[in-house]
Design a protein around this motif. Structure first.
Motif, PDB file in Angstrom:
ATOM      1  N   ARG A  27       1.816 -13.573  -1.895  1.00 47.06           N
ATOM      2  CA  ARG A  27       2.571 -12.941  -0.809  1.00 47.06           C
ATOM      3  C   ARG A  27       2.117 -11.500  -0.617  1.00 47.06           C
ATOM      4  O   ARG A  27       1.909 -11.036   0.507  1.00 47.06           O
ATOM      5  CB  ARG A  27       4.075 -12.932  -1.127  1.00 47.06           C
ATOM      6  CG  ARG A  27       4.709 -14.302  -1.036  1.00 47.06           C
ATOM      7  CD  ARG A  27       6.201 -14.221  -1.351  1.00 47.06           C
ATOM      8  NE  ARG A  27       6.765 -15.562  -1.373  1.00 47.06           N
ATOM      9  CZ  ARG A  27       8.022 -15.826  -1.716  1.00 47.06           C
ATOM     10  NH1 ARG A  27       8.840 -14.843  -2.073  1.00 47.06           N
ATOM     11  NH2 ARG A  27       8.460 -17.064  -1.697  1.00 47.06           N
ATOM     12  N   ALA A  28       2.000 -10.787  -1.735  1.00 42.49           N
ATOM     13  CA  ALA A  28       1.646  -9.368  -1.661  1.00 42.49           C
ATOM     14  C   ALA A  28       0.250  -9.197  -1.064  1.00 42.49           C
ATOM     15  O   ALA A  28       0.040  -8.393  -0.150  1.00 42.49           O
ATOM     16  CB  ALA A  28       1.713  -8.754  -3.061  1.00 42.49           C
ATOM     17  N   SER A  29      -0.704  -9.967  -1.569  1.00 44.77           N
ATOM     18  CA  SER A  29      -2.087  -9.746  -1.137  1.00 44.77           C
ATOM     19  C   SER A  29      -2.302 -10.226   0.297  1.00 44.77           C
ATOM     20  O   SER A  29      -3.106  -9.639   1.035  1.00 44.77           O
ATOM     21  CB  SER A  29      -3.073 -10.416  -2.097  1.00 44.77           C
ATOM     22  OG  SER A  29      -2.760 -11.768  -2.252  1.00 44.77           O
ATOM     23  N   PHE A  30      -1.580 -11.261   0.698  1.00 43.10           N
ATOM     24  CA  PHE A  30      -1.701 -11.719   2.096  1.00 43.10           C
ATOM     25  C   PHE A  30      -1.193 -10.631   3.043  1.00 43.10           C
ATOM     26  O   PHE A  30      -1.831 -10.297   4.044  1.00 43.10           O
ATOM     27  CB  PHE A  30      -0.922 -13.021   2.299  1.00 43.10           C
ATOM     28  CG  PHE A  30      -0.987 -13.523   3.710  1.00 43.10           C
ATOM     29  CD1 PHE A  30      -2.139 -14.119   4.198  1.00 43.10           C
ATOM     30  CD2 PHE A  30       0.098 -13.359   4.573  1.00 43.10           C
ATOM     31  CE1 PHE A  30      -2.217 -14.559   5.517  1.00 43.10           C
ATOM     32  CE2 PHE A  30       0.031 -13.788   5.888  1.00 43.10           C
ATOM     33  CZ  PHE A  30      -1.130 -14.388   6.362  1.00 43.10           C
ATOM     34  N   GLY A  57      -8.870  -1.887 -10.784  1.00 40.62           N
ATOM     35  CA  GLY A  57      -8.555  -1.581 -12.172  1.00 40.62           C
ATOM     36  C   GLY A  57      -8.290  -2.843 -12.970  1.00 40.62           C
ATOM     37  O   GLY A  57      -8.492  -3.964 -12.480  1.00 40.62           O
ATOM     38  N   ALA A  58      -7.788  -2.650 -14.200  1.00 37.69           N
ATOM     39  CA  ALA A  58      -7.696  -3.774 -15.142  1.00 37.69           C
ATOM     40  C   ALA A  58      -6.515  -4.711 -14.897  1.00 37.69           C
ATOM     41  O   ALA A  58      -6.502  -5.836 -15.385  1.00 37.69           O
ATOM     42  CB  ALA A  58      -7.581  -3.209 -16.560  1.00 37.69           C
ATOM     43  N   GLY A  59      -5.522  -4.260 -14.147  1.00 40.76           N
ATOM     44  CA  GLY A  59      -4.275  -5.016 -14.092  1.00 40.76           C
ATOM     45  C   GLY A  59      -4.071  -5.837 -12.826  1.00 40.76           C
ATOM     46  O   GLY A  59      -5.020  -6.123 -12.090  1.00 40.76           O
ATOM     47  N   ASN A  60      -2.814  -6.199 -12.608  1.00 38.13           N
ATOM     48  CA  ASN A  60      -2.469  -7.005 -11.440  1.00 38.13           C
ATOM     49  C   ASN A  60      -2.617  -6.237 -10.134  1.00 38.13           C
ATOM     50  O   ASN A  60      -2.767  -6.833  -9.070  1.00 38.13           O
ATOM     51  CB  ASN A  60      -1.028  -7.506 -11.560  1.00 38.13           C
ATOM     52  CG  ASN A  60      -0.911  -8.591 -12.605  1.00 38.13           C
ATOM     53  OD1 ASN A  60      -1.879  -9.322 -12.875  1.00 38.13           O
ATOM     54  ND2 ASN A  60       0.250  -8.706 -13.218  1.00 38.13           N
ATOM     55  N   ASN A  61      -2.551  -4.898 -10.224  1.00 39.35           N
ATOM     56  CA  ASN A  61      -2.790  -4.114  -9.013  1.00 39.35           C
ATOM     57  C   ASN A  61      -4.197  -4.396  -8.491  1.00 39.35           C
ATOM     58  O   ASN A  61      -4.400  -4.605  -7.280  1.00 39.35           O
ATOM     59  CB  ASN A  61      -2.592  -2.625  -9.325  1.00 39.35           C
ATOM     60  CG  ASN A  61      -2.511  -1.765  -8.090  1.00 39.35           C
ATOM     61  OD1 ASN A  61      -3.390  -0.969  -7.826  1.00 39.35           O
ATOM     62  ND2 ASN A  61      -1.461  -1.935  -7.305  1.00 39.35           N
ATOM     63  N   GLY A  62      -5.166  -4.455  -9.402  1.00 44.16           N
ATOM     64  CA  GLY A  62      -6.520  -4.845  -9.029  1.00 44.16           C
ATOM     65  C   GLY A  62      -6.539  -6.283  -8.516  1.00 44.16           C
ATOM     66  O   GLY A  62      -7.294  -6.618  -7.594  1.00 44.16           O
ATOM     67  N   GLY A  63      -5.686  -7.131  -9.107  1.00 46.74           N
ATOM     68  CA  GLY A  63      -5.583  -8.523  -8.649  1.00 46.74           C
ATOM     69  C   GLY A  63      -5.169  -8.600  -7.183  1.00 46.74           C
ATOM     70  O   GLY A  63      -5.724  -9.377  -6.402  1.00 46.74           O
ATOM     71  N   LEU A  66      -8.171  -7.690  -5.120  1.00 45.14           N
ATOM     72  CA  LEU A  66      -9.203  -8.746  -5.102  1.00 45.14           C
ATOM     73  C   LEU A  66      -8.786  -9.911  -4.213  1.00 45.14           C
ATOM     74  O   LEU A  66      -9.593 -10.425  -3.424  1.00 45.14           O
ATOM     75  CB  LEU A  66      -9.463  -9.226  -6.538  1.00 45.14           C
ATOM     76  CG  LEU A  66     -10.219  -8.238  -7.426  1.00 45.14           C
ATOM     77  CD1 LEU A  66     -10.100  -8.618  -8.911  1.00 45.14           C
ATOM     78  CD2 LEU A  66     -11.698  -8.152  -7.007  1.00 45.14           C
ATOM     79  N   HIS A  67      -7.545 -10.357  -4.333  1.00 42.01           N
ATOM     80  CA  HIS A  67      -7.085 -11.469  -3.479  1.00 42.01           C
ATOM     81  C   HIS A  67      -7.104 -11.072  -2.004  1.00 42.01           C
ATOM     82  O   HIS A  67      -7.489 -11.873  -1.141  1.00 42.01           O
ATOM     83  CB  HIS A  67      -5.681 -11.911  -3.894  1.00 42.01           C
ATOM     84  CG  HIS A  67      -5.684 -12.839  -5.075  1.00 42.01           C
ATOM     85  ND1 HIS A  67      -6.218 -14.112  -5.024  1.00 42.01           N
ATOM     86  CD2 HIS A  67      -5.220 -12.687  -6.325  1.00 42.01           C
ATOM     87  CE1 HIS A  67      -6.081 -14.707  -6.205  1.00 42.01           C
ATOM     88  NE2 HIS A  67      -5.477 -13.845  -7.023  1.00 42.01           N
ATOM     89  N   THR A 207       4.242   1.412   4.219  1.00 41.85           N
ATOM     90  CA  THR A 207       4.640   0.087   4.682  1.00 41.85           C
ATOM     91  C   THR A 207       5.241  -0.662   3.496  1.00 41.85           C
ATOM     92  O   THR A 207       4.575  -0.832   2.478  1.00 41.85           O
ATOM     93  CB  THR A 207       3.409  -0.699   5.188  1.00 41.85           C
ATOM     94  OG1 THR A 207       2.695   0.110   6.115  1.00 41.85           O
ATOM     95  CG2 THR A 207       3.799  -2.007   5.852  1.00 41.85           C
ATOM     96  N   VAL A 208       6.503  -1.074   3.626  1.00 39.39           N
ATOM     97  CA  VAL A 208       7.148  -1.820   2.543  1.00 39.39           C
ATOM     98  C   VAL A 208       7.100  -3.304   2.909  1.00 39.39           C
ATOM     99  O   VAL A 208       7.529  -3.697   3.988  1.00 39.39           O
ATOM    100  CB  VAL A 208       8.621  -1.380   2.350  1.00 39.39           C
ATOM    101  CG1 VAL A 208       9.255  -2.116   1.178  1.00 39.39           C
ATOM    102  CG2 VAL A 208       8.714   0.131   2.134  1.00 39.39           C
ATOM    103  N   VAL A 209       6.533  -4.107   2.006  1.00 37.41           N
ATOM    104  CA  VAL A 209       6.389  -5.544   2.263  1.00 37.41           C
ATOM    105  C   VAL A 209       7.461  -6.302   1.478  1.00 37.41           C
ATOM    106  O   VAL A 209       7.592  -6.117   0.264  1.00 37.41           O
ATOM    107  CB  VAL A 209       4.990  -6.026   1.812  1.00 37.41           C
ATOM    108  CG1 VAL A 209       4.893  -7.541   1.894  1.00 37.41           C
ATOM    109  CG2 VAL A 209       3.912  -5.356   2.635  1.00 37.41           C
ATOM    110  N   ASP A 210       8.193  -7.141   2.177  1.00 33.13           N
ATOM    111  CA  ASP A 210       9.219  -7.962   1.519  1.00 33.13           C
ATOM    112  C   ASP A 210       8.529  -9.157   0.858  1.00 33.13           C
ATOM    113  O   ASP A 210       7.920  -9.973   1.543  1.00 33.13           O
ATOM    114  CB  ASP A 210      10.216  -8.425   2.595  1.00 33.13           C
ATOM    115  CG  ASP A 210      11.345  -9.257   2.012  1.00 33.13           C
ATOM    116  OD1 ASP A 210      11.376  -9.451   0.768  1.00 33.13           O
ATOM    117  OD2 ASP A 210      12.183  -9.723   2.802  1.00 33.13           O
ATOM    118  N   ILE A 211       8.608  -9.225  -0.476  1.00 31.74           N
ATOM    119  CA  ILE A 211       8.044 -10.404  -1.146  1.00 31.74           C
ATOM    120  C   ILE A 211       9.166 -11.248  -1.761  1.00 31.74           C
ATOM    121  O   ILE A 211       8.931 -12.084  -2.628  1.00 31.74           O
ATOM    122  CB  ILE A 211       6.966 -10.040  -2.202  1.00 31.74           C
ATOM    123  CG1 ILE A 211       7.514  -9.084  -3.265  1.00 31.74           C
ATOM    124  CG2 ILE A 211       5.721  -9.487  -1.547  1.00 31.74           C
ATOM    125  CD1 ILE A 211       6.581  -8.892  -4.467  1.00 31.74           C
TER     126      ILE A 211
END
Ligand code: NPW
Ligand code: K
Length: 513
Positions: A27-30, A57-63, A66-67, A207-211
């Motif tokens: 949801r976040a990356s889309f 970076g190494a974590g999910n933020n980088g994830g 990437l997505h 921009t705040v995204v509702d996930i």
């Protein structure tokens, strides 16, 4: 209103959803990729062939980055991921590769830093996915080096993933290098550091995204928006008269600084006070009346005070422009407003305590007092209460020190700045409505006058429910910024003109009908 939750609260809200297999990262990356496509379309004719760099970076933020990059690559964007850590989100990396994205493993060849940074700087959009809510302290290692090099060169359009990497997520500090963003796409909810200074200056458009997170805790920081002010602004009803609308007592100015009196009293009048009483030297009262004949100089009851603007006190040395008479009047008003023993109970009212008034405070004040220092004045007030702190330290950690001043004084604290922080009884507000232009002589006197009028109109509510002081103070900071905008159309403005613009801004904000 924008509300922000701490990293811990956001994680707690994510946990049950992740355990239930809800695809939060998808949801976040889309949403992130969709926003980047919008930015690309706005900035160049075609998305195909655009160049996007991902800082990973190494974590999910980088994830997330990437997505989002994989999605963009499938839309024909030329995507390059720059890896700065040994680890990178495996599924994200696989998705990007499968979509035809390029990977630059900078951590394996750090000597290529200069060349890689040059390529990144030539991209149409850069996604900063170095660090998210897992950040601890200043950006370290290669990530920090890369940001330093990028910061020194030409700036591409930067979109921060969740938050600009390296800011203090919960406190808005900037402990090391941070790539300033043009836009921040944040997931689930805003984080405090996105609203608080000094980090708030690095966020760009938010921009705040509702996930789908259900955040149950109280928000850590709030920011009012114009519609909130419209709803909260006191509108007189048919049964109101000048006393029910609120009388503001203004103890401001001295014969050395009469202008502060004129500005604070004018602002209170323009903000719709039922009546404004000026309390001070007769010659200053005449100067006020010359500009605002509506002002009354006879003594009497008030529903709120605005005191201290242009009343220098100072400690130790003989301060130029000292006026003992004004000190005495301000002290009397403070004692009555606080409901000190011996004062008539009906004189317990809210008070704005500005400038020199801060030096006249008793050791503790009630929460219906709103102190309005700038960073230097706050540092001085804290030092008088035993803290070893200078202006620079307050500027580096404004929210920490505003909250500390609230604890030490008991009052609500509005710390002025280009992002104004309000520390109140039940929470913190951060208003980013004041451009640098607003930092002019007299601008603070106007704020004090408008706030006096707001507090007078809601006097009994504020004393009965002191937590309201912070909301009223934040609404006033927002109104002050909007009035500047209206008066100046983007350029410099004289303080009296800010006061003059308040009526038109109020009219615009009030709900129609
Ligand atoms: N949970 C979810 O499903 C969702 C999560 N979401 C996304 O995940 C993000 C949070 O991800 P996260 O928890 O993996 O942390 P993140 O900020 O990426 O980095 C941690 C890594 O960085 C490292 N590190 C730490 N400090 C450092 C420093 N100063 N300088 C350099 N490195 C530092 C740290 O290393 P360590 O200190 O542990 O050695 C660790 O390896 C969140 O912001 C959002 O974008 C969304 O997709 C929604 C769904
Ligand atoms: K980030």
């Amino acid at each position: 209103m924008i509300e922000a939750w701490s990293a811990a609260d956001v994680r707690a809200a994510e946990e049950p959803l992740l355990a239930a297999g809800v695809p939060l990262m998808e949801r976040a990356s889309f949403a992130l990729a969709t926003q980047v496509l919008r930015d690309l379309r706005a900035r160049r004719r075609s998305v195909r062939g655009a160049r996007v760099a991902l800082l990973v970076g190494a974590g999910n933020n980088g994830g997330d980055a990437l997505h989002a990059g994989a999605y963009l690559a499938r839309r024909g964007v030329a995507v390059t991921a720059v890896l700065v850590a040994e680890r990178a989100h495996a599924a994200g990396l696989a998705a990007l590769r499968a979509a035809g994205g390029r990977v630059e493993a900078l951590h394996e060849a750090p000597e290529r830093l200069g060349g890689v940074a040059g390529d990144v700087a030539r991209s149409d959009v850069v996604l900063d996915g170095l660090l998210g809510i897992g950040a601890r302290g200043a950006l370290r290692g290669l990530a920090a080096d890369l940001v330093r090099v990028l910061d020194a060169g030409p700036r591409p359009w930067v979109v921060a993933v969740d938050l600009p990497s390296g800011i203090g997520v919960d406190d808005g500090t900037v402990p090391g290098p941070v790539l300033r963003a043009d836009r921040t796409v944040t997931f689930g909810a805003a984080k405090p550091g996105l609203l608080l200074p000094p980090a708030a200056h690095l966020v760009g458009e938010l921009t705040v995204v509702d996930i789908g997170l259900a955040l149950r805790a109280e928000p850590a920081v709030r920011r009012l928006e114009p519609a909130d002010v419209g709803r909260a602004w006191p509108v007189p009803g048919p049964g109101d008269h000048k006393y029910t609308r609120g009388v503001v007592g203004v103890v401001a100015g001295t014969s050395t600084y009469p202008g502060a009196a004129v500005l604070a009293a004018s602002a209170a009048v323009r903000a719709g006070a039922g009546m404004v009483r000026y309390v001070g030297p007769p010659a200053v009262g005449q100067a006020v009346l010359a500009v605002r004949p509506e002002v009354v100089t006879a003594p009497g009851r008030v529903q709120a005070w605005a005191l201290g603007s242009g009343v220098p006190v100072g400690f130790g040395t003989a301060q130029a422009g000292r006026d003992e008479g004004q000190h005495r009047r301000a002290r009397t008003a403070l004692a009555e407003a606080a409901g000190r023993p011996g004062s008539p109970v009906e004189r317990t009212v809210p008070a704005v305590v500005d400038a020199g008034g801060l030096d006249l405070l008793e050791p503790t004040s009630p929460p219906w007092f709103v102190l309005t220092p700038h960073a230097g004045e706050l540092a001085a007030l804290l030092r008088r209460r035993g803290e070893d702190v200078e202006r620079e330290a307050v500027e580096a950690e404004p929210v920490r020190w505003a909250r500390r001043a609230r604890e030490l004084t008991g009052a609500t604290v509005l710390l002025k700045g280009s992002v104004t922080v309000v520390a109140g009884m039940d929470g913190t507000y951060a208003q980013a409505d004041a451009p640098a232009w607003l930092a002019t002589a007299g601008s603070g006197d106007v704020l004090a006058g408008v706030l006096g009028a707001m507090l007078a109109a809601r006097s009994a509510d504020v004393v009965g429910r002191p937590a309201l002081s912070a909301e009223v103070a934040s609404a006033t900071a927002l109104m002050h910024g909007l009035a500047w905008r209206r008066a100046g159309q983007g350029g410099p403005v004289a303080a009296l003109e800010i006061a003059g613009a308040v009526p038109a801004v109020v009219a615009d904000l009030l709900p129609r009908g």
